[in-house]
Write a protein that holds these residues in place. Structure first.
Motif, PDB file in Angstrom:
ATOM      1  N   THR A   1      48.130  75.809  68.591  1.00  0.00           N
ATOM      2  CA  THR A   1      47.528  75.233  69.787  1.00  0.00           C
ATOM      3  C   THR A   1      46.038  75.028  69.526  1.00  0.00           C
ATOM      4  OG1 THR A   1      47.129  77.404  70.777  1.00  0.00           O
ATOM      5  CG2 THR A   1      49.222  76.330  71.293  1.00  0.00           C
ATOM      6  N   GLY A   2      45.507  73.950  70.068  1.00  0.00           N
ATOM      7  CA  GLY A   2      44.104  73.636  69.814  1.00  0.00           C
ATOM      8  C   GLY A   2      43.872  73.376  68.339  1.00  0.00           C
ATOM      9  N   GLY A   3      44.858  72.756  67.706  1.00  0.00           N
ATOM     10  CA  GLY A   3      44.839  72.637  66.254  1.00  0.00           C
ATOM     11  C   GLY A   3      44.372  71.321  65.683  1.00  0.00           C
ATOM     12  N   ALA A   4      43.804  70.445  66.477  1.00  0.00           N
ATOM     13  CA  ALA A   4      43.437  69.122  65.974  1.00  0.00           C
ATOM     14  C   ALA A   4      42.082  69.073  65.284  1.00  0.00           C
ATOM     15  CB  ALA A   4      43.471  68.101  67.103  1.00  0.00           C
ATOM     16  N   ARG A   5      41.332  70.167  65.371  1.00  0.00           N
ATOM     17  CA  ARG A   5      40.020  70.180  64.707  1.00  0.00           C
ATOM     18  C   ARG A   5      39.600  71.626  64.454  1.00  0.00           C
ATOM     19  NH1 ARG A   5      36.013  68.297  69.603  1.00  0.00           N
ATOM     20  NH2 ARG A   5      36.929  69.639  71.173  1.00  0.00           N
ATOM     21  N   GLY A   6      38.564  71.788  63.689  1.00  0.00           N
ATOM     22  CA  GLY A   6      38.002  73.108  63.433  1.00  0.00           C
ATOM     23  C   GLY A   6      38.959  74.051  62.737  1.00  0.00           C
ATOM     24  N   LEU A   7      38.912  75.306  63.138  1.00  0.00           N
ATOM     25  CA  LEU A   7      39.737  76.336  62.536  1.00  0.00           C
ATOM     26  C   LEU A   7      41.229  76.035  62.694  1.00  0.00           C
ATOM     27  CD1 LEU A   7      39.886  79.062  61.099  1.00  0.00           C
ATOM     28  CD2 LEU A   7      39.735  80.160  63.332  1.00  0.00           C
ATOM     29  N   GLY A   8      41.621  75.552  63.867  1.00  0.00           N
ATOM     30  CA  GLY A   8      43.025  75.213  64.093  1.00  0.00           C
ATOM     31  C   GLY A   8      43.513  74.163  63.114  1.00  0.00           C
ATOM     32  N   TRP A   9      42.689  73.153  62.862  1.00  0.00           N
ATOM     33  CA  TRP A   9      43.044  72.106  61.905  1.00  0.00           C
ATOM     34  C   TRP A   9      43.199  72.692  60.506  1.00  0.00           C
ATOM     35  CZ3 TRP A   9      45.279  68.492  59.722  1.00  0.00           C
ATOM     36  CH2 TRP A   9      44.816  67.877  58.567  1.00  0.00           C
ATOM     37  N   GLY A  10      42.297  73.571  60.124  1.00  0.00           N
ATOM     38  CA  GLY A  10      42.381  74.204  58.805  1.00  0.00           C
ATOM     39  C   GLY A  10      43.658  75.015  58.651  1.00  0.00           C
ATOM     40  N   ILE A  11      44.038  75.721  59.700  1.00  0.00           N
ATOM     41  CA  ILE A  11      45.273  76.507  59.680  1.00  0.00           C
ATOM     42  C   ILE A  11      46.484  75.576  59.586  1.00  0.00           C
ATOM     43  CG2 ILE A  11      46.741  78.034  61.050  1.00  0.00           C
ATOM     44  CD1 ILE A  11      44.078  79.249  62.155  1.00  0.00           C
ATOM     45  N   ALA A  12      46.488  74.499  60.370  1.00  0.00           N
ATOM     46  CA  ALA A  12      47.599  73.539  60.336  1.00  0.00           C
ATOM     47  C   ALA A  12      47.753  72.945  58.937  1.00  0.00           C
ATOM     48  CB  ALA A  12      47.355  72.425  61.356  1.00  0.00           C
ATOM     49  N   ARG A  13      46.677  72.549  58.349  1.00  0.00           N
ATOM     50  CA  ARG A  13      46.732  71.938  57.017  1.00  0.00           C
ATOM     51  C   ARG A  13      47.204  72.940  55.975  1.00  0.00           C
ATOM     52  NH1 ARG A  13      43.087  69.703  52.739  1.00  0.00           N
ATOM     53  NH2 ARG A  13      44.300  67.917  52.015  1.00  0.00           N
ATOM     54  N   THR A  14      46.708  74.166  56.036  1.00  0.00           N
ATOM     55  CA  THR A  14      47.100  75.193  55.077  1.00  0.00           C
ATOM     56  C   THR A  14      48.604  75.464  55.149  1.00  0.00           C
ATOM     57  OG1 THR A  14      44.915  76.214  55.129  1.00  0.00           O
ATOM     58  CG2 THR A  14      46.735  77.584  54.372  1.00  0.00           C
ATOM     59  N   PHE A  15      49.123  75.634  56.361  1.00  0.00           N
ATOM     60  CA  PHE A  15      50.563  75.864  56.499  1.00  0.00           C
ATOM     61  C   PHE A  15      51.354  74.640  56.046  1.00  0.00           C
ATOM     62  CE2 PHE A  15      49.695  79.565  59.221  1.00  0.00           C
ATOM     63  CZ  PHE A  15      50.668  80.434  58.752  1.00  0.00           C
ATOM     64  N   GLY A  16      50.878  73.455  56.388  1.00  0.00           N
ATOM     65  CA  GLY A  16      51.570  72.240  55.967  1.00  0.00           C
ATOM     66  C   GLY A  16      51.637  72.103  54.459  1.00  0.00           C
ATOM     67  N   LEU A  17      50.536  72.358  53.792  1.00  0.00           N
ATOM     68  CA  LEU A  17      50.514  72.279  52.329  1.00  0.00           C
ATOM     69  C   LEU A  17      51.395  73.346  51.688  1.00  0.00           C
ATOM     70  CD1 LEU A  17      46.732  71.471  51.745  1.00  0.00           C
ATOM     71  CD2 LEU A  17      48.687  69.918  51.478  1.00  0.00           C
ATOM     72  N   ALA A  18      51.651  74.424  52.437  1.00  0.00           N
ATOM     73  CA  ALA A  18      52.520  75.497  51.931  1.00  0.00           C
ATOM     74  C   ALA A  18      53.992  75.248  52.275  1.00  0.00           C
ATOM     75  CB  ALA A  18      52.069  76.839  52.492  1.00  0.00           C
ATOM     76  N   GLY A  19      54.299  74.078  52.841  1.00  0.00           N
ATOM     77  CA  GLY A  19      55.683  73.705  53.078  1.00  0.00           C
ATOM     78  C   GLY A  19      56.216  73.931  54.473  1.00  0.00           C
ATOM     79  N   ALA A  20      55.390  74.429  55.378  1.00  0.00           N
ATOM     80  CA  ALA A  20      55.860  74.675  56.743  1.00  0.00           C
ATOM     81  C   ALA A  20      55.972  73.363  57.514  1.00  0.00           C
ATOM     82  CB  ALA A  20      54.905  75.620  57.472  1.00  0.00           C
ATOM     83  N   ARG A  21      56.824  73.382  58.505  1.00  0.00           N
ATOM     84  CA  ARG A  21      56.873  72.308  59.500  1.00  0.00           C
ATOM     85  C   ARG A  21      55.839  72.685  60.544  1.00  0.00           C
ATOM     86  NH1 ARG A  21      63.343  72.972  59.843  1.00  0.00           N
ATOM     87  NH2 ARG A  21      63.850  71.743  58.016  1.00  0.00           N
ATOM     88  N   VAL A  22      54.966  71.762  60.867  1.00  0.00           N
ATOM     89  CA  VAL A  22      53.812  72.102  61.700  1.00  0.00           C
ATOM     90  C   VAL A  22      53.814  71.302  62.994  1.00  0.00           C
ATOM     91  CG1 VAL A  22      51.292  72.120  61.777  1.00  0.00           C
ATOM     92  CG2 VAL A  22      52.458  72.646  59.633  1.00  0.00           C
ATOM     93  N   CYS A  23      53.692  72.007  64.112  1.00  0.00           N
ATOM     94  CA  CYS A  23      53.478  71.378  65.408  1.00  0.00           C
ATOM     95  C   CYS A  23      52.061  71.716  65.844  1.00  0.00           C
ATOM     96  CB  CYS A  23      54.482  71.876  66.441  1.00  0.00           C
ATOM     97  SG  CYS A  23      54.183  71.148  68.079  1.00  0.00           S
TER      98      CYS A  23
END
Length: 82
Positions: free
Chosen positions: A12-34
């Motif tokens: 949640t609140g993942g479109a920028r800043g720390l949330g964006w970094g977390i989303a990208r990290t999980f995505g690059l590690a193979g997770a499905r990201v919402c």
């Protein structure tokens, strides 16, 4: 890096800043990201970036302060990934 293949991550609140970094990290590690956020422009950029990374993702314009909106996002995740 730990792999997260097939896992679903909701940020949640993942479109920028720390949330964006977390989303990208999980995505690059193979997770499905919402990713949810209340900022449509940032959310659109986030969706483009996740797609460019090859991340299986879902982005939702949503406010976590709204219980109905949270239920809708949850339903979207279930419909998409089970």
């Amino acid at each position: 890096m730990t792999r997260h293949d097939e896992r679903v991550v909701l940020i949640t609140g993942g479109a920028r800043g720390l949330g964006w970094g977390i989303a990208r990290t999980f995505g690059l590690a193979g997770a499905r990201v919402c990713v949810t956020d209340i900022h449509s422009d940032d959310l659109a950029r986030c969706a483009r970036d996740l797609a460019a990374d090859g991340t299986d993702h879902l982005t939702c314009l949503s406010d976590v302060a709204n219980l109905t909106a949270c239920a809708e996002v949850t339903q979207m995740i279930i419909e998409r990934w089970g």
